[in-house]
Scaffold this motif. Structure first.
Motif, mmCIF file in Angstrom:
data_model
loop_
_atom_site.group_PDB
_atom_site.id
_atom_site.type_symbol
_atom_site.label_atom_id
_atom_site.label_comp_id
_atom_site.label_asym_id
_atom_site.label_seq_id
_atom_site.Cartn_x
_atom_site.Cartn_y
_atom_site.Cartn_z
ATOM 1 N N LYS A 76 0.822 -1.213 0.000
ATOM 2 C CA LYS A 76 0.000 0.000 0.000
ATOM 3 C C LYS A 76 0.857 1.265 0.000
ATOM 4 C CE LYS A 76 -4.128 -1.913 2.202
ATOM 5 N NZ LYS A 76 -5.013 -1.875 3.398
ATOM 6 N N LYS A 77 2.041 1.176 0.581
ATOM 7 C CA LYS A 77 2.931 2.341 0.618
ATOM 8 C C LYS A 77 3.526 2.663 -0.748
ATOM 9 C CE LYS A 77 4.548 1.395 5.345
ATOM 10 N NZ LYS A 77 5.750 1.053 6.163
ATOM 11 N N GLY A 78 3.586 1.646 -1.618
ATOM 12 C CA GLY A 78 4.287 1.805 -2.887
ATOM 13 C C GLY A 78 5.715 1.318 -2.731
ATOM 14 N N VAL A 79 6.135 0.456 -3.638
ATOM 15 C CA VAL A 79 7.445 -0.188 -3.510
ATOM 16 C C VAL A 79 8.485 0.548 -4.345
ATOM 17 C CG1 VAL A 79 8.692 -2.373 -3.655
ATOM 18 C CG2 VAL A 79 6.219 -2.383 -3.278
ATOM 19 N N LYS A 80 9.599 0.868 -3.731
ATOM 20 C CA LYS A 80 10.703 1.538 -4.410
ATOM 21 C C LYS A 80 12.002 0.771 -4.142
ATOM 22 C CE LYS A 80 8.595 6.131 -4.015
ATOM 23 N NZ LYS A 80 8.767 7.521 -3.496
ATOM 24 N N PRO A 81 13.032 0.999 -4.971
ATOM 25 C CA PRO A 81 14.316 0.344 -4.680
ATOM 26 C C PRO A 81 14.796 0.731 -3.285
ATOM 27 C CG PRO A 81 14.360 1.346 -6.861
ATOM 28 C CD PRO A 81 13.103 1.834 -6.189
#
Length: 299
Positions: A76-81
């Motif tokens: 839900k947070k959004g996935v980033k490297p």
């Protein structure tokens, strides 16, 4: 569907047509086609395909995947490297799902991922953990190009359907057959083809996240650790019906560099179902298990 589905020969098409047409004959508009479309996809056992009409998407879903609360919260947070330097000069790199609409967009995202890897390589890492537990798919090629220093150049695998499309990396570019799909300019010339790699997997690792893993199959000192993946291992092809409607259809499977075809969810080499701790990577039990394996495999 009859021409292109990977399961076309398992269907009684005359019977299916009659059933589906009976569902649609009384409909008032295409927005009411959900039941008929679900019947179609279920009949060809395609839970990876989708039908699009204007702003609506119809699909058939198999039994829902059991995903932990910790994974759901992170998604839900959004996935980033995400990168970290762990004990014993071991690197950690979270591989996010990557989507896009152009070569330029895919290349930009592949570059961002590769910048993260290069930062770890310049710190002299001796092994690396690639975390795919939050990677539900998108496009495979920018993910793989983003970690090109870990992979041998040339043939990495292929999509296999009625034809065969080979995956390869050459001159910092990713190709399917002769089509260039993304390119990068690495910020480090350090090659890491021989360092040991642990890939963390889970029930949210799906689709292109699984194809990413297939491209690592056959690489020496490379293992999967965690739990079974989502099982969305079919290659999808898109078909345009008219200016309002199109569909994605499962038309093939992924094949690794040694010719092995993958038709089911990928199982870990080292099963580990301990709780996930994405906020404190060094305290994550799967990460700890990965570090333990890497320590014994670092030259």
């Amino acid at each position: 569907m009859k021409k292109n589905s990977i399961h076309a020969n398992q269907v009684n098409w005359a019977k299916l047509k009659k059933e589906v047409y009976s569902k649609t004959i009384q409909l008032n508009n295409p927005y009411e086609m959900g039941s008929a479309i679900r019947t179609l996809y279920q009949s060809i056992n395609d839970f990876h395909g989708e039908f699009f009409y204007r702003d609506s998407t119809f699909r058939w879903k198999r039994s829902p995947l059991i995903i932990s609360d910790s994974i759901r919260k992170e998604l839900k947070k959004g996935v980033k490297p995400k990168i970290e330097l762990l004990e014993s000069n071991i690197g950690y790199l979270r591989i996010p799902p990557i989507s896009g609409a152009s070569v330029a967009e895919f290349s930009k995202k592949a570059q961002s991922l590769n910048d993260s890897l290069c930062l770890l390589l310049t710190k002299g890492i001796k092994g690396i953990i690639l975390d795919l537990r939050l990677n539900g798919g998108g496009a495979m090629f920018p993910m793989l190009l983003g970690v090109e220093q870990l992979l041998p150049k040339g043939h990495l695998g292929s999509f296999q359907d009625q034809t065969k499309e080979e995956w390869s990396i050459k001159d910092h570019q990713f190709f399917t057959d002769t089509t260039m799909l993304s390119s990068i300019i690495p910020k480090s010339s350090i090659m890491a083809e021989k360092i040991p790699v642990v890939i963390l997997t889970g029930p949210a690792t799906g689709s292109s996240g699984e194809f990413f893993i297939i491209a690592f199959k056959g690489r020496k000192k490379t293992i999967l650790l965690g739990t079974e993946t989502a099982g969305y291992v079919t290659a999808n092809s898109g078909f345009t019906l008219n200016k309002f409607a199109s569909l994605n259809l499962s038309t093939g499977y992924g094949v690794d560099r040694n010719g092995k075809v993958y038709k089911e969810a990928l199982k870990p080499d080292i099963p580990n179902n301990s709780p996930d701790n994405f906020n404190m990577v060094s305290s994550d039990e799967k990460v700890k298990a990965a570090i333990s394996w890497l320590k014994t495999n670092i030259n």
